[in-house]
Each structure stands twice: as C-alpha cells, then as structure tokens.
Design a protein around this motif. Structure first.
Motif, PDB file in Angstrom:
ATOM      1  N   ASP A  58       0.702  -0.796   0.062  1.00  0.00           N
ATOM      2  CA  ASP A  58       0.190  -0.145  -0.344  1.00  0.00           C
ATOM      3  C   ASP A  58       0.591   1.478  -0.323  1.00  0.00           C
ATOM      4  O   ASP A  58       0.252   1.888  -1.308  1.00  0.00           O
ATOM      5  CB  ASP A  58      -1.080  -0.263   1.573  1.00  0.00           C
ATOM      6  CG  ASP A  58      -1.930  -1.168   1.269  1.00  0.00           C
ATOM      7  OD1 ASP A  58      -2.396  -1.011   0.133  1.00  0.00           O
ATOM      8  OD2 ASP A  58      -2.481  -1.743   2.453  1.00  0.00           O
ATOM      9  N   SER A  59       2.231   1.205   1.047  1.00  0.00           N
ATOM     10  CA  SER A  59       2.723   2.370   0.746  1.00  0.00           C
ATOM     11  C   SER A  59       3.364   2.738  -0.405  1.00  0.00           C
ATOM     12  O   SER A  59       3.618   3.853  -1.102  1.00  0.00           O
ATOM     13  CB  SER A  59       4.019   1.808   2.229  1.00  0.00           C
ATOM     14  OG  SER A  59       4.638   3.455   1.941  1.00  0.00           O
ATOM     15  N   ALA A  60       3.811   2.002  -1.201  1.00  0.00           N
ATOM     16  CA  ALA A  60       4.500   1.600  -2.536  1.00  0.00           C
ATOM     17  C   ALA A  60       3.872   2.253  -3.656  1.00  0.00           C
ATOM     18  O   ALA A  60       3.995   3.146  -4.439  1.00  0.00           O
ATOM     19  CB  ALA A  60       5.058   0.769  -3.005  1.00  0.00           C
ATOM     20  N   ALA A  61       2.180   1.926  -3.327  1.00  0.00           N
ATOM     21  CA  ALA A  61       1.007   2.272  -4.320  1.00  0.00           C
ATOM     22  C   ALA A  61       0.913   3.959  -4.431  1.00  0.00           C
ATOM     23  O   ALA A  61       0.744   4.920  -5.445  1.00  0.00           O
ATOM     24  CB  ALA A  61      -0.206   1.506  -4.169  1.00  0.00           C
ATOM     25  N   MET A  62       0.964   4.467  -3.089  1.00  0.00           N
ATOM     26  CA  MET A  62       0.426   6.206  -2.440  1.00  0.00           C
ATOM     27  C   MET A  62       2.075   6.646  -3.923  1.00  0.00           C
ATOM     28  O   MET A  62       1.282   7.413  -3.270  1.00  0.00           O
ATOM     29  CB  MET A  62       0.655   6.055  -1.044  1.00  0.00           C
ATOM     30  CG  MET A  62      -0.729   4.983  -0.373  1.00  0.00           C
ATOM     31  SD  MET A  62       0.205   5.772   1.849  1.00  0.00           S
ATOM     32  CE  MET A  62      -0.232   7.446   1.474  1.00  0.00           C
TER      33      MET A  62
END
Length: 679
Positions: free
Chosen positions: A263-267
């Motif tokens: 999720d952090s990478a997608a942000m």
C-alpha cells in the motif's frame, strides 16, 4: 512455477528504472566554477530544446562562445547536449559520433580534469543506448573497456559507474549472482571513497532484491536499512525501497507487513504523473503479493489491468509473459481449461520473441567484431598521426642542430618513441589480421552450411525419383511373375522374397524422406474428414500379410463410427508402422488395435498391443532415437519409430510406450482432432 515470470517482470522493471534513473547531469559540473551568467542562461535555453532539431546549431554556438572565454567545462557540456539530442532520438550513428567528439575533446584538453564528461558519455549514453536496444553483449563489452580505463586512470566515480552498469546488465538477463556481486563492488567503491550519489538508495534496493532472489534475506534487510537511512526525497527512490521491503516480508511469510508496504508503494503513484512509466513495477509487486497470499481473483485483475495498458503493451516481451502469468494463476485456481488456453497463447507469442533473441545474439556478436575492427582502424589512424608529428619533430631538430646536447637528447628520445610506435604498429596489424581471418572463417562456414543444406535437399529429391522408380518396377514385375508361374512354389517363394525386400527398401526411403520433410515443417495441418473405423480396418488389412503363422491381428472399435477432422494420411502412416513393427516381433499370440475417443478433450487415443518380447523399461525412450535398434540382427534402419514420434509431435499429439503393459509391448498414439460441426 512462478520463478521465471518473477524474473522476467523484475528484469524489465529494472530496465525501465535503469534507463530512467540516469540523470542528465552534464551541466552540473560547472555550477561551482563561476562563468558568465549570460552564457549560463543560454545553456539552460539550449537544454530545454534538446529534443528539437534547431538545438544543433545552438550547441555549436554555445561551444564557440565558451571557447572564446576559455571555459572548457562549458565546451564539454555543449558537446554533451549535442550528443543528448541524438540520444533521445535513438540515432545510433549520431550517438557514436557524439561520444567520440566528447572523448577526443577531453583527451585534448586534459582528460584528468574532464574525466566526468569522458566517462559520462561512455556509460550513461553509449552503454545505456545499447542496453535499451537489447544489445546486451555489446553493452557488456563496452562497459568492461570503460572499467579498465577507469581503473587505469584511478577514477573511482567512473569505476563505481561501471560496476553499476554491469550489475544492471546482468540483472536484466536474470544472472542474479553476478548482479549482486557488482552491486556490492559499486557500493564498496562509493563507501570507500565517500562518493555522494543521488541514486544511492535505489542501488541499495536493487542489491536487496538480488539478495532475495539468491535466498539471502538477512543481506537484503541490511541493504534496505542502509537505503532507508539515507532518507531519499525522490518518489521513485522511496517506491523502490518500499517495493524491496514488501518483497522481503513476502519472502519471510510476514504477509501483514508485506501488505502495508505494498500500500505504501502504491501511494507514491497518487497524483504523480512522473511515476507513470514505473507502473509495471507496481503491478508486478501487487501480482506477487496477491498470488503469494492466495488472492487469485485480485491477482488476475492486476494482470488484466497490465494487459489493457497500451504503454506496457509496447514492451512486447513483458506483454506476452503476462499470458503465462494468467495460466499460472488459473492453474492454482484449478481452472485447467483457461490455464491451457493462456499457456497456448503464451507459447504462440513467444515463438517470435525467441527468433528475435537469436537474431539479436547474432547481431550482438557481429557488432562486437565491427567495434573491434573500427577500434583497430582508429589505432592505425592515431599511429599515422603520431608518425606525422614525428616527422615534424625531426624537422625542428634539424633547424636546431646547433644545440648539440639538446638535439642529441631529443633525437635519442625520439628514436626510442619510434621503436615503440613500430612495435605497437606490428601488434595492431597482427590483431587486425587475426580479426579479418576470423571474419573470413565465419563467412566461409556460413557458405559451407548453406551449400550443404542445398546439396541435402537436391540429394533427397534426386533419391526420391531414382530409387522409387526402379523399386516400383521390381515390385510390378514380381507381381507379373507370380501370376505367370502361379503353380511353381519355388518361383513364388523367390518372388515373395523380392517383394518383401523391395517393400523394406521402399519403407527405408520413405522414412529418410519423411525425416527430411518433417525436420523442416513446423506443424502438420488437419487436411480431411475420415471415418476412424474404416481407416483402422484398412490398416489392419494392409498388415495381415506381415503376420507370422500362429499370430492373429484384431481391431476392436470402441465407438460406432466417428467422423473426425484430422490428417488421415499421417495417422494411417503411424498406425501402419506400429502394426508392422508388432507383426515383425510377435512370434505367437495376437496383436490388438483399438482406440478411445475423448470428445471433451478433442483427442483420439490409439493403442497397438502385442504379445512379443516387449521393450525393457530402461530402453523405452531410446527406441525413439534415430538409428537406434535394440536387436541389431533385426531388419530395419532404426528410423521408423523416430518418424512416427515426429509425426505425432507435428500433429500436436504424442507417441510413447506404455510402461504398465508387461505381457509384450503396447504403443500409445495420442492425436488431437476436430469435429465437423466446429467449422
């Protein structure tokens, strides 16, 4: 099962980041050196127009005005901007010429002071261009040359750059152990010499991912911690570190933390158009996460999203491997039909890529030879230039002959230099001669191979006519003799021997011709509709004459009389040979031909069983190799079964020995078919 696709997606993502992470830093080298502010503003204007054709005369103007002010770094920058125009337009000749211009300028004006420009154009432009064109062999060749010069010059930044280039090149080719070693060497050089590089966090992330591929999670975590400690500002760098952390936690089966980092990478992509080109890397990460955690529907959704992305589709290699990923996921879900369809699409699309890879490998080798030849010519030109300078020096010495001591010392020095030049010239000539000899050998080998192929085709065509015609005549006249001397047993026996020997020779010729034809054929098409029972009865009827006394041949149909779309000629050819083989080796008992029609799978399974000596378990695959005979005294050439298996393969089926059948030998012939109502 998924390791290959992981490697492919990971490699292509690295290629995108490798090409995109190279900063255009040609102008950074003069920021601390002062200089005319008007000329600096003109530089920024030129840099904004680097993709436009009108930038070329502007670069020449920038070079000239910087030369008038004695600003050599700005002159080198102008040459780099000119090179960038050809680089961003993928003009190979312009790139090669531009790199040569920059390096010649650096050599003429102090290579040590202009080392950054010298190695920047070599690695970040020339090597990167070959890498983007997938000419990896040429890229590795150039990088190793660059590394040798950087080590000889004692230039640690250039040495670290070479290790990074080599690491990425081997990473693209999935050679993770070598990529890991080169990333380590790059980072060691940077840490040892205190080199501050903006891309350092990304290099730690790449090192960590290589460590994970080599099953070294502790080393991966250590590299990721070092990268995170640098507190990167770039969204792309933060994304690579988050991606590396997610893969690390997936590796150690901590799925909750892995999901948080996904999720952090997608942000990092939210509202950031500059990250658009790195979406394949995010999709790869999501697919890996969903697949590993058993969320197959989400994994399929991510792969379909990648398939619908027109930008990613232009990648070609990544695009067709997505079909294999679909097949893998459907396999895990238990949907074998969809999995088979996806695998079929993957195999079909991969054929063209394999051909392109073969051509690319050949082009790479030819390119290396061409580069070596050009370098030899360059050395010859340099030697010629040095010889001209020597002649000029001799003239000056003659004019200064009055100064005997200085003239004598100068002459001695020039004589030593001349001897070295002659020795170098001999070495260069010998190397060029060897290169020309190798090229000539390659050309002659190619011509010999083509001539051998043509002679083979001509020989087979000639043999087809020259052997078949007399054999047909022998068989025809033998039948006439049988009818004329019908009441003479001796003549009838002789004629029977003639017919049997002629048929054996004719089958051998047919086997040789079939081998030659099938080797050049990709697949055998379905040509007609036929009733299977009729064809089987016909095969049995043609084989009865081969039976020995006390042996019976039986056909047991398992369906009413199916009408199928297949290649009946090739199917009968295989069945006839299997029946003839069974008759040849069966002394007593029976031979049974039967079949099973699998309508849902669209396959027909023929079996030919006999009560002969059978085939030992350890030799059941050897009988399908060419010219292999288990009984060296038995009649035949050892080509029959290899031809049958080749036909089965070209039809999309298979031919094998049933290992569970122990009272003789049972051959299983599986072939796909179509139904009349499917057209």
């Amino acid at each position: 099962m998924f390791q290959h696709l992981r490697n492919v997606l990971f490699s292509l993502f690295v290629l995108a980041s490798f090409a995109g992470a190279l900063p255009v830093r040609a102008g950074q080298e003069f920021r601390e050196t002062g200089g005319d502010s008007v000329l600096k503003n003109y530089y920024h204007r030129v840099r904004r127009l680097v993709n436009s054709p009108e930038v070329l005369p502007m670069c020449d103007t920038l070079f000239r005005r910087a030369g008038e002010q004695g600003w050599t770094r700005m002159q080198a920058t102008a040459l780099c901007l000119r090179l960038d125009h050809f680089y961003y337009n993928n003009d190979r000749d312009g790139i090669v010429d531009g790199v040569r211009r920059v390096q010649d300028f650096c050599v003429e004006n102090g290579r040590k002071d202009l080392a950054y420009f010298y190695y920047f154009v070599w690695g970040s432009r020339l090597v990167t261009y070959y890498t983007k064109q997938k000419q990896f062999n040429v890229a590795v060749y150039e990088t190793r040359r660059m590394l040798s010069e950087a080590q000889a010059d004692g230039y640690p930044f250039g040495e670290a750059e070479c290790y990074r280039l080599l690491a990425n090149l081997y990473l693209i080719q999935n050679t993770f152990d070598r990529a890991y070693d080169y990333f380590r060497q790059e980072l060691n050089v940077m840490e040892e010499h205190g080199i501050d590089d903006i891309n350092l966090p990304t290099q730690y992330a790449s090192l960590a991912q290589c460590a994970l591929e080599l099953d070294m999670p502790d080393s991966a975590r250590m590299a990721l911690d070092k990268g995170r400690a640098l507190r990167p500002d770039s969204p792309y760098q933060r994304f690579t570190l988050d991606k590396g952390m997610a893969l690390y936690y997936l590796h150690i089966k901590d799925f909750d933390k892995a999901g948080a980092y996904v999720d952090s990478a997608a942000m990092h992509f939210a509202g950031n158009s500059s990250m658009r080109s790195y979406l394949p890397g995010l999709r790869f990460l999501r697919t890996e996460y969903y697949r590993t955690t058993g969320r197959y529907d989400k994994a399929l959704e991510t792969v379909h999203e990648a398939l619908s992305d027109t930008l990613q589709r232009e990648g070609g290699y990544l695009y067709y491997t997505l079909y294999k990923e679909l097949g893998n996921i459907h396999w895990l879900r238990g949907d074998m039909r969809r999995s088979a369809a996806n695998y079929r699409d993957y195999i079909h699309l991969s054929d063209s890529v394999r051909s392109a890879e073969i051509r690319s490998g050949t082009d790479d080798f030819s390119g290396i030879l061409e580069i070596a030849r050009l370098q030899g010519e360059t050395r010859e030109l340099q030697l010629d230039l040095q010889q001209k300078r020597l002649r000029s020096t001799y003239l000056i010495i003659a004019l200064l002959g009055g100064v005997l001591v200085l003239g004598g010392l100068g002459l001695a020095r020039l004589m030593r230099l001349n001897r070295r030049l002659k020795a170098s010239e001999e070495v260069v000539k010998a190397q060029n001669k060897n290169l020309m000899a190798v090229g000539e050998e390659l050309r002659m080998a190619k011509e010999r191979a083509e001539q051998a192929s043509l002679m083979k085709s001509n020989f087979i065509q000639s043999m087809s006519h020259e052997v078949r015609t007399p054999l047909n005549s022998i068989m025809g006249f033998s039948q006439v003799l049988v009818s004329k001397f019908r009441n003479d047993p001796t003549v009838e026996e002789y004629v029977s021997i003639i017919e049997t020997s002629s048929l054996s020779l004719l089958r051998m010729v047919d086997d040789v011709l079939d081998i030659a034809y099938l080797d050049q054929t990709e697949e055998l098409p379905r040509t007609d509709y036929c009733t299977i029972n009729d064809r089987c009865h016909e095969c049995v009827a043609k084989s009865l004459s081969q039976l020995r006394a006390g042996v019976t041949m039986i056909f047991e149909p398992s369906a009413q009389d199916p009408v199928l779309h297949t290649n009946s000629k090739r199917v009968m050819q295989v069945l006839l040979h299997l029946l003839h083989n069974a008759a040849k080796f069966t002394v007593e008992g029976e031979i049974i031909l039967t079949y099973t029609c699998r309508i849902p799978e669209r396959t027909m399974l023929f079996t030919v069983s006999d009560t002969g000596p059978g085939i030992p378990a350890g030799e059941q695959e050897q009988v399908f190799e060419r010219f292999v005979k288990l009984d060296t005294f038995a009649q035949g050439t050892g080509l029959g079964l290899p031809v049958c298996r080749l036909i089965a393969t070209k039809l999309g089926g298979s031919l094998r020995v049933d290992p569970s059948y122990t009272v003789g030998c049972r051959m299983i012939f599986e072939v796909p078919f179509g139904l009349p109502d499917e057209l």
